[in-house]
Design an enzyme around this catalytic site. Structure first.
Site, PDB file in Angstrom:
ATOM      1  N   GLU A  51      23.646  -2.300  51.856  1.00 26.35           N
ATOM      2  CA  GLU A  51      25.053  -1.960  52.048  1.00 26.35           C
ATOM      3  C   GLU A  51      25.976  -3.140  51.761  1.00 26.35           C
ATOM      4  OE1 GLU A  51      22.642  -1.154  54.139  1.00 26.35           O
ATOM      5  OE2 GLU A  51      22.820   0.970  54.692  1.00 26.35           O
ATOM      6  N   LYS A 163      29.364  12.043  63.534  1.00 29.46           N
ATOM      7  CA  LYS A 163      28.632  12.972  62.660  1.00 29.46           C
ATOM      8  C   LYS A 163      29.025  14.437  62.908  1.00 29.46           C
ATOM      9  CE  LYS A 163      24.096  14.361  61.036  1.00 29.46           C
ATOM     10  NZ  LYS A 163      22.645  14.228  61.131  1.00 29.46           N
TER      11      LYS A 163
END
Lengths: 558, 170
Positions: A51, A163
């Protein structure tokens, strides 16, 4: 129109005309990756090895194109791996939007699997950040995030979304209007006072920073400098903001800047600082920096005024607007005597060209030949260390957004990811990363990204088998106790490149330089060039940290 | 000179705003003397009143840095003679029978209120400027202070203008 939170995220990216994002998937961000799958014809997703590489790529993309870079990552380690990249962008005022997903609302705050408070962690390294817990808020937040990232002094914004919210459904209405944060109003009174100061000066010096580049004020700076008949020094991030071949250019200013820039700052009677922040790497001893000068500070960020060096006058606003106003209000000046003095300094103190033996490769020679072979028409990214300073010193940057380097944070491992982002953003440009063997090892996994996505970047490793810059400090300030800086790693960069599916070359002696560079530049895929240089080269001149020009080091005895 | 300054910071009433503001102080190396926060007449906004210790440089820097925070809408430096500053003190003092009337008498002189009376302790509530609070605490010390809770300073400017029509660094 009913859409899931994840679909709304994608719609909002499309609203912003985002066509490329960098990232890495994971559990919490699965819904967004699913929505991305359905939109893969509209948004290109570049998966990186790590990342951090994705964050640097988004940053490199932003710096090369001027558009906002986008990076996405999952919760927990995905998010924390972005941190160095976000901090790098923050220190160098680069506009990126980072979107992370967190665990579901029900799991939040319970130390759940891959849960981390990324909003809390990134608070000091973002312009602003959000944690979104309501699906109805997503669109507004993302629109605002982009507006904040690019407005005023640009910078990174992070949006963390739980989420469950990415799966929840809400009504989505395409935006008719986007939030906007207008530029600060430029005070006419402040401009008038500045014009007076210009008129009073006999020895002006313009000290230009990254603000020139992000404001797109290069043309105005050229016009202003010529009308004022003033020399121009650039900070590291200002390089490219003013053409290096302009006779008014004195080179970089700062710790490894030119003698001419340092002398000019010391002797000028008016220092006009534009889009720059008097970093310790420029000012050194804050109390002695430009001590004979009145300081006129022009910046869009009011908090930069008087932060590091006290100014006599300031104008807050966009550099392009302010320079235009100054140009309109000023007559043509002549400072022939002062410029003759500057020229004398320039001639008397050219940059060193290395002391190595006849066959030895000096980095300046590599850079000069690379410049010649590309016609200077390339985007150059760097890692951090000696190679970075050599690049800043020897490459003659002519145009803004052609030099991409981690200035403020000094992030080793920045260059390869940044070059990938720059190349994706500017596919028609040659993109070359100048690296060091220390920095390269940090994030070399991104070579796989360049190969996988067929992003033809050239990575030239100035390979001295040591951590050169730290070693230089040890040589100077620690009586040559080279603690943990002699790496002598056994990495074979040519084989390594080939193992990743890239092409590898080696420059072992001076006569290799031109033919190898020619081959490397002709390659259609990613290339690694191992350029073997002496471990004992120094970056000179050097003003030691916290010192003034009186303590400048021209030579280091072995 | 390490003067005390009162900053009134008008912020969006969001979770996390307080940590943005207080975090800014610690990472920039500025000292907070006291901080109090509460909702304003408009529930969408809160007012944070911060007493800062520092010279003029620190005051200007922290004002400008605060103003940069996206959730901060206004920052005002309050001048002592043009503002009303108050703090609330709750103090629990030992009250032996022979001291009880002396304590209550002192409280009355300070226009403090006795809010709880136990067999051997007493809680007094006092509002005022910080110097008055300090003086009262000193006065109670000989009787034996069991506990103190102070709110930190909160303040408003005198006159009809409100923080909403101030310039950001006014």
């Amino acid at each position: 129109m009913q859409k899931t939170g994840a679909q709304i995220v994608i719609e909002c990216l499309l609203e912003q005309k985002v066509d490329t994002i960098f990232g890495f998937p994971g559990g919490s961000i699965l819904n967004i990756y699913d929505a991305l799958y359905h939109n893969r014809d509209k948004i290109r997703h570049i998966i990186t090895a790590h990342e951090q590489g994705a964050a640097h790529a988004a940053d490199g993309y932003a710096r090369a194109t001027g558009r906002t870079g986008v990076v996405i990552a999952t919760s927990g380690p995905g998010a924390t791996n972005l941190v160095t990249g976000i901090a790098t962008a923050y220190m160098d005022s680069s506009p990126i939007v980072a979107i992370t997903c967190n665990v579901t609302l029900a799991l939040l705050g319970r130390d759940s699997f891959q849960e981390v408070d990324i909003a809390g962690i990134t608070m000091p390294i973002t312009k602003h950040n959000y944690i979104v817990k309501d699906v109805n808020a997503i669109a507004g937040v993302i629109r605002e995030a982009f507006a904040i990232a690019r407005s005023g002094r640009p910078g990174p914004v992070l949006v963390d979304i739980t989420k469950d919210i990415t799966a929840a459904v809400a009504d989505y209405t395409p935006a008719k209007q986007f939030p906007e944060f207008p530029m600060p109003h430029v005070s006419e009174k402040a401009v008038a006072k500045a014009l007076e100061m210009l008129g009073e000066s006999k020895r002006p010096l313009i000290y230009a920073g990254g603000g020139i580049v992000s404001s797109g004020a290069s043309e105005e700076l050229i016009c202003f400098a010529s009308k004022l008949h003033s020399p121009v020094a650039c900070s590291l991030l200002g390089l490219g903001g003013f053409p290096a071949d302009d006779p008014l250019f004195t080179g970089m200013i700062g710790m490894h800047g030119t003698v001419a820039s340092a002398r000019a700052a010391n002797e000028c009677d008016l220092l006009i600082a534009i889009g720059t922040r008097f970093s310790d790497r420029v000012a050194g001893n804050r109390k002695k920096f430009a001590q004979k000068a009145k300081i006129l500070h022009i910046d869009i960020d009011a908090a930069e005024i008087d932060k590091n060096v006290l100014s006599h006058h300031h104008i807050i606003g966009d550099a392009k607007q302010i320079l235009s106003a100054l140009i309109r209000g000023m007559p043509e000046y002549r400072h022939d005597e002062w410029l003759a003095q500057i020229d004398e300094w320039k001639q008397k103190h050219p940059l060193p060209s290395g002391k190595g033996g006849a066959g030895e490769v000096h980095p300046s020679y590599v850079l000069e030949q690379l410049y010649r072979l590309t016609g200077g028409d390339a985007i150059i990214t760097t890692d951090v260390g000696q190679h970075q300073m050599w690049t800043a010193q020897y490459w003659k940057f002519q145009k803004p957004r052609t030099f991409i380097t981690s200035g403020g944070l000094g992030t080793m491992g920045f260059g390869l990811g940044a070059s990938i982002g720059a190349k994706v953003g500017c596919p028609d440009k040659k993109v070359v990363c100048i690296s060091g063997d220390g920095s390269f090892h940090m994030n070399m996994g991104e070579l796989t990204t360049a190969v996988m996505h067929d992003i033809p970047v050239v990575d030239i490793i100035m390979d001295n088998r040591v951590l050169g810059m730290v070693r230089q400090w040890q040589r100077l300030f620690y009586n040559k106790r080279f603690s943990c800086t002699t790496l002598d790693r056994k990495t074979d960069y040519v084989k390594l490149a080939e193992a990743f599916g890239a092409t590898g070359f080696r420059i072992a002696k001076k006569s290799d330089v031109v033919p190898v560079l020619e081959k490397a530049l002709a390659c259609s895929g990613p290339v690694v060039v191992d350029c073997v240089i002496s471990p004992d080269e120094n970056v000179l001149p050097m003003i030691p940290p916290g010192a003034s020009i009186d303590e400048i080091i021209h030579e280091i005895c072995e | 000179m390490q003067d005390k300054h009162v900053l009134s910071v008008f912020v969006v009433n969001h979770p996390g705003v307080l940590s943005r503001v207080s975090g800014l102080f610690s990472r920039r190396g500025f000292n907070i003397n006291s901080l109090s926060v509460g909702e304003t007449e408009d529930p969408e906004f809160s007012r944070i009143t911060i007493v800062v210790e520092g010279d003029n440089y620190a005051l200007e820097q922290i004002t400008r840095q605060l103003a940069k925070l996206f959730d901060v809408k206004r920052v005002t430096q309050f001048k002592p003679d043009a503002s009303v500053c108050r703090e609330l003190l709750l103090i629990k003092v030992k009250s032996a029978p022979e001291h009880r009337s002396l304590i209550i008498e002192a409280a009355n002189i300070f226009r403090a209120k006795t809010v709880d009376l136990g067999a051997d302790s007493i809680i007094i509530e006092l509002t005022g400027e910080s110097s008055k609070i300090d003086a009262f605490i000193d006065l109670m010390r000989p009787y034996g202070i069991l506990e103190i809770a102070r709110t930190g300073l909160t303040a408003l400017e005198r006159g009809s203008k409100s923080i909403k029509n101030h310039n950001i660094d006014g």
